[in-house]
Structure formats: structure tokens, C-alpha cells
Design a protein around this motif. Structure first.
Motif, mmCIF file in Angstrom:
data_model
loop_
_atom_site.group_PDB
_atom_site.id
_atom_site.type_symbol
_atom_site.label_atom_id
_atom_site.label_comp_id
_atom_site.label_asym_id
_atom_site.label_seq_id
_atom_site.Cartn_x
_atom_site.Cartn_y
_atom_site.Cartn_z
ATOM 1 N N PRO A 247 -37.666 -19.437 -27.362
ATOM 2 C CA PRO A 247 -37.141 -18.463 -28.326
ATOM 3 C C PRO A 247 -35.800 -17.889 -27.864
ATOM 4 N N VAL A 248 -34.979 -17.533 -28.827
ATOM 5 C CA VAL A 248 -33.699 -16.890 -28.530
ATOM 6 C C VAL A 248 -33.968 -15.501 -27.968
ATOM 7 N N ASP A 249 -33.334 -15.176 -26.862
ATOM 8 C CA ASP A 249 -33.450 -13.840 -26.277
ATOM 9 C C ASP A 249 -32.422 -12.940 -26.962
ATOM 10 N N TYR A 250 -32.710 -12.594 -28.208
ATOM 11 C CA TYR A 250 -31.736 -11.843 -29.001
ATOM 12 C C TYR A 250 -31.500 -10.443 -28.446
ATOM 13 N N ILE A 251 -32.474 -9.862 -27.803
ATOM 14 C CA ILE A 251 -32.286 -8.536 -27.197
ATOM 15 C C ILE A 251 -31.349 -8.665 -25.989
ATOM 16 N N GLY A 252 -31.645 -9.608 -25.125
ATOM 17 C CA GLY A 252 -30.804 -9.833 -23.950
ATOM 18 C C GLY A 252 -29.385 -10.218 -24.300
ATOM 19 N N LEU A 253 -29.228 -10.913 -25.411
ATOM 20 C CA LEU A 253 -27.902 -11.332 -25.861
ATOM 21 C C LEU A 253 -27.195 -10.255 -26.687
ATOM 22 N N GLY A 254 -27.899 -9.170 -26.967
ATOM 23 C CA GLY A 254 -27.300 -8.082 -27.742
ATOM 24 C C GLY A 254 -27.126 -8.402 -29.219
ATOM 25 N N LEU A 255 -27.948 -9.280 -29.731
ATOM 26 C CA LEU A 255 -27.863 -9.674 -31.149
ATOM 27 C C LEU A 255 -28.755 -8.745 -31.967
ATOM 28 N N VAL A 256 -28.272 -7.534 -32.200
ATOM 29 C CA VAL A 256 -29.099 -6.494 -32.816
ATOM 30 C C VAL A 256 -29.544 -6.828 -34.236
ATOM 31 N N ASP A 257 -28.785 -7.645 -34.952
ATOM 32 C CA ASP A 257 -29.145 -7.984 -36.330
ATOM 33 C C ASP A 257 -29.772 -9.380 -36.450
ATOM 34 N N TYR A 258 -30.176 -9.982 -35.324
ATOM 35 C CA TYR A 258 -30.712 -11.342 -35.327
ATOM 36 C C TYR A 258 -31.873 -11.500 -36.306
ATOM 37 N N LEU A 259 -32.831 -10.582 -36.264
ATOM 38 C CA LEU A 259 -34.004 -10.711 -37.131
ATOM 39 C C LEU A 259 -33.688 -10.412 -38.591
ATOM 40 N N ASP A 260 -32.540 -9.798 -38.863
ATOM 41 C CA ASP A 260 -32.094 -9.627 -40.247
ATOM 42 C C ASP A 260 -31.540 -10.949 -40.784
ATOM 43 N N VAL A 261 -30.930 -11.710 -39.904
ATOM 44 C CA VAL A 261 -30.314 -12.986 -40.294
ATOM 45 C C VAL A 261 -31.327 -14.125 -40.209
#
Length: 72
Positions: A42-56
Motif C-alpha cells: 500500500p502507498v504510505d500516503y501519511i508518510g509521503l504527506g499526501l493529505v488528500d490521497y483518499l479523496d483522489v
């Protein structure tokens, strides 16, 4: 055919032992692709700072999770 209808039709397919075996082979082949390693976890969206990842990406999926879902 609208995408929702296609998803609905596939969602109700019975996963037989034979189909599961074939799907696992596809997953393994994808993992061996030259870019496959990018999709194994899985993409580590929190670690990568992707705050809107789950919106996209509303339903994130990776090959490891897919394999685990097929096995269980």
C-alpha cells in the motif's frame, strides 16, 4: 456499458479454486513486471504527506493486498 454495471457484474462472480489459481498467477506476473515492485505494498500516503490521497484514490489497492484477499 457503464462502469457501474461492469463492476456490479464482476462483483458477483464466484471465485472458484480454478479462478483463484489463475488470478494468483496474474498477480505474481504483475509483481514480476519491471514496475511491479511499485505496486506490491500500500502507498504510505501519511508518510509521503499526501493529505488528500483518499479523496483522489477512493478504493486504494495494491498487489500484496489483492493476493491476501484471494488467499483468505
Amino acid at each position: 456499458m457503464p462502469e457501474e454495471e461492469l463492476v456490479s457484474r464482476v462483483a458477483h462472480v464466484e471465485i472458484t479454486k480454478e479462478l483463484r489459481s489463475k488470478l494468483l498467477k496474474v498477480v505474481e506476473a504483475c509483481k514480476k513486471h519491471k514496475y511491479g515492485t511499485e505496486f506490491t505494498t500500500p502507498v504510505d500516503y501519511i508518510g509521503l504527506g499526501l493529505v488528500d490521497y483518499l479523496d483522489v484514490v477512493r478504493k486504494p489497492m495494491d498487489l500484496g493486498t489483492l493476493k491476501n484477499n484471494l488467499i483468505s
